[in-house]
Design a protein around this motif. Structure first.
Motif, PDB file in Angstrom:
ATOM      1  N   LEU A   1     -41.555  -5.475 -32.886  1.00  0.00           N
ATOM      2  CA  LEU A   1     -41.280  -5.847 -32.001  1.00  0.00           C
ATOM      3  C   LEU A   1     -41.814  -4.776 -30.909  1.00  0.00           C
ATOM      4  O   LEU A   1     -40.568  -4.388 -30.196  1.00  0.00           O
ATOM      5  N   LEU A   2     -42.520  -4.429 -30.195  1.00  0.00           N
ATOM      6  CA  LEU A   2     -42.490  -3.706 -29.270  1.00  0.00           C
ATOM      7  C   LEU A   2     -43.830  -3.971 -27.706  1.00  0.00           C
ATOM      8  O   LEU A   2     -45.187  -4.192 -28.346  1.00  0.00           O
ATOM      9  N   LEU A   3     -43.644  -3.717 -26.882  1.00  0.00           N
ATOM     10  CA  LEU A   3     -44.435  -4.056 -26.231  1.00  0.00           C
ATOM     11  C   LEU A   3     -45.060  -2.839 -24.805  1.00  0.00           C
ATOM     12  O   LEU A   3     -44.378  -1.509 -24.978  1.00  0.00           O
ATOM     13  N   PRO A   4     -46.079  -3.077 -24.973  1.00  0.00           N
ATOM     14  CA  PRO A   4     -46.853  -1.747 -24.213  1.00  0.00           C
ATOM     15  C   PRO A   4     -45.904  -0.434 -23.553  1.00  0.00           C
ATOM     16  O   PRO A   4     -45.853   0.398 -23.542  1.00  0.00           O
ATOM     17  N   ALA A   5     -45.877  -1.392 -22.110  1.00  0.00           N
ATOM     18  CA  ALA A   5     -44.500  -0.853 -20.843  1.00  0.00           C
ATOM     19  C   ALA A   5     -43.616  -0.455 -21.454  1.00  0.00           C
ATOM     20  O   ALA A   5     -43.301  -0.113 -20.809  1.00  0.00           O
ATOM     21  N   ASP A   6     -43.173  -1.425 -22.656  1.00  0.00           N
ATOM     22  CA  ASP A   6     -41.447  -0.972 -22.780  1.00  0.00           C
ATOM     23  C   ASP A   6     -41.529   0.417 -23.016  1.00  0.00           C
ATOM     24  O   ASP A   6     -41.619   0.972 -23.461  1.00  0.00           O
TER      25      ASP A   6
END
Length: 382
Positions: free
Chosen positions: A226-231
């Motif tokens: 899982l990865l959030l775009p701004a992270d």
């Protein structure tokens, strides 16, 4: 004297710990993509490639238009099955959010409902699935479909809710269940998966238009990513949705993200704040097979190219200067330096054995017009 010696040791140890991330980066392999094969099929109409099944060696494709004609084509370019699924007793409709193979079946996630088909494109069953989406597209998926095997049962990561909320509570990112695992047989849902404090989204700020999570998993993966775009932290969970690993990814410049306090995260902010789309870097996709996959990243524009009052053509030319990089991940670690992708389109599917399929408009891939469709396959190598 003792105190001075202790202080020197402390400073030295801090220097080592601060430099460890850079040292790790320097130890990463230099890798690149090598053209090794192609996917060729005899179709004049443009087909969008949705998914690939290594077990059956077939691609799921759909024509671009309202007709909704779906194809199963093997790696030799032979059409195995073809069916219109927009109307009739065997159809699921026109709205498509995600689609792909789940074991020996194909899942279509449509508007508030999920449909399961066999490999002859015949509908087997359907069940409701509530989701709040920002837009509804006709035969055009918003995301890739990822799968998980839990206790020998097949699930899909099906949550798609991405609508703008009028107001976001201060503890919004503390309360989210990031995974909604949808059972392919009966539609039951397993929820779970929380971020920890290393995520920038847990620090009391909101990043407009960069908060929708990316996922990667297939039936051979030992963990769910899982990865959030701004992270900058890639989180990995076991199949009980417990956090087991974190991988820090160095974001590539230019990357001028803007943030607002959670109390200012609201619908008006979404409508007014387009800065992150233009100037902020963003992780955009994860593709692969098993425990080897790529993380796609697109940089922001150079700030000086963000010209107020620019024409549409000037804006499109400026956006085209954004660079794309791929981060190679294997067995819970980043194994290579970020790889600059300077070819047309992007890598959309992992085919196994470190091979990936390039997808773009045929006119962008080929110098001359062809009477068939041809997409290239690249292999990741040192």
């Amino acid at each position: 004297m003792f105190h001075r010696l202790w202080l020197l040791i402390l400073v030295y140890s801090l220097m080592l710990s601060c430099g460890s991330s850079r040292d790790d980066m320097e130890d990463l392999l230099f890798m690149d993509f090598v053209l090794v094969d192609s996917l060729v099929f005899d179709e004049l109409q443009t087909l969008r490639i949705l998914d690939y099944s290594p077990a059956h060696d077939i691609y799921l494709m759909v024509n671009q238009g309202v007709e909704g004609r779906y194809f199963l084509i093997n790696s030799k370019g032979v059409t195995v099955q073809e069916e219109v699924l927009s109307e009739g007793p065997n159809a699921f409709g026109m709205v498509l959010h995600r689609a792909g193979f789940v074991g020996d079946e194909i899942m279509f996630i449509s508007d508030q409902k999920v449909f399961m088909y066999d490999l002859n494109l015949r509908k087997q069953r359907d069940f409701p699935f509530h989701q709040d989406v920002r837009v509804r597209m006709i035969h055009f998926p918003l995301d890739d479909l990822n799968t998980v095997k839990v206790n020998e049962e097949y699930y899909a990561i099906a949550n798609l809710s991405d609508r703008f909320l009028p107001e976001y509570p201060e503890d919004y990112f503390d309360t989210l269940n990031y995974f909604h695992l949808l059972h392919s047989k009966d539609g039951s849902v397993i929820k779970g998966g929380k971020l920890d404090e290393s995520s920038i989204f847990k620090q009391g700020y909101f990043y407009h238009r960069n908060d929708k999570p990316l996922f990667f998993s297939d039936l051979e993966s030992s963990s769910i990513s899982l990865l959030l775009p701004a992270d900058s932290v890639l989180f990995q969970f076991d199949h009980e949705l417990q956090l087991i690993n974190k991988i820090r990814l160095e974001r590539m410049p230019p990357d001028q993200l803007s943030r607002v306090p959670m109390r200012e995260a609201n619908t008006q902010g979404f409508q007014a704040n387009t800065r992150n789309i233009v100037l902020g870097g963003s992780f955009t996709r994860m593709v692969g097979t098993g425990d080897a996959f790529l993380v796609e990243y697109k940089t922001g524009l150079e700030p000086e190219k963000n010209i107020p009052g620019a024409t549409r053509e000037e804006r499109e030319a400026a956006m085209a200067t954004r660079k794309t990089y791929y981060y190679p991940i294997k067995d819970g670690k980043q194994i290579g330096q970020p790889i600059l992708w300077d070819k047309a389109g992007s890598l959309i599917l992992g085919l196994g054995a470190n091979r990936y399929l390039q997808y773009a408009d045929q006119a962008e891939i080929h110098d001359t017009e062809k009477e068939y469709q041809c997409y290239y396959i690249y292999e990741l190598k040192e």
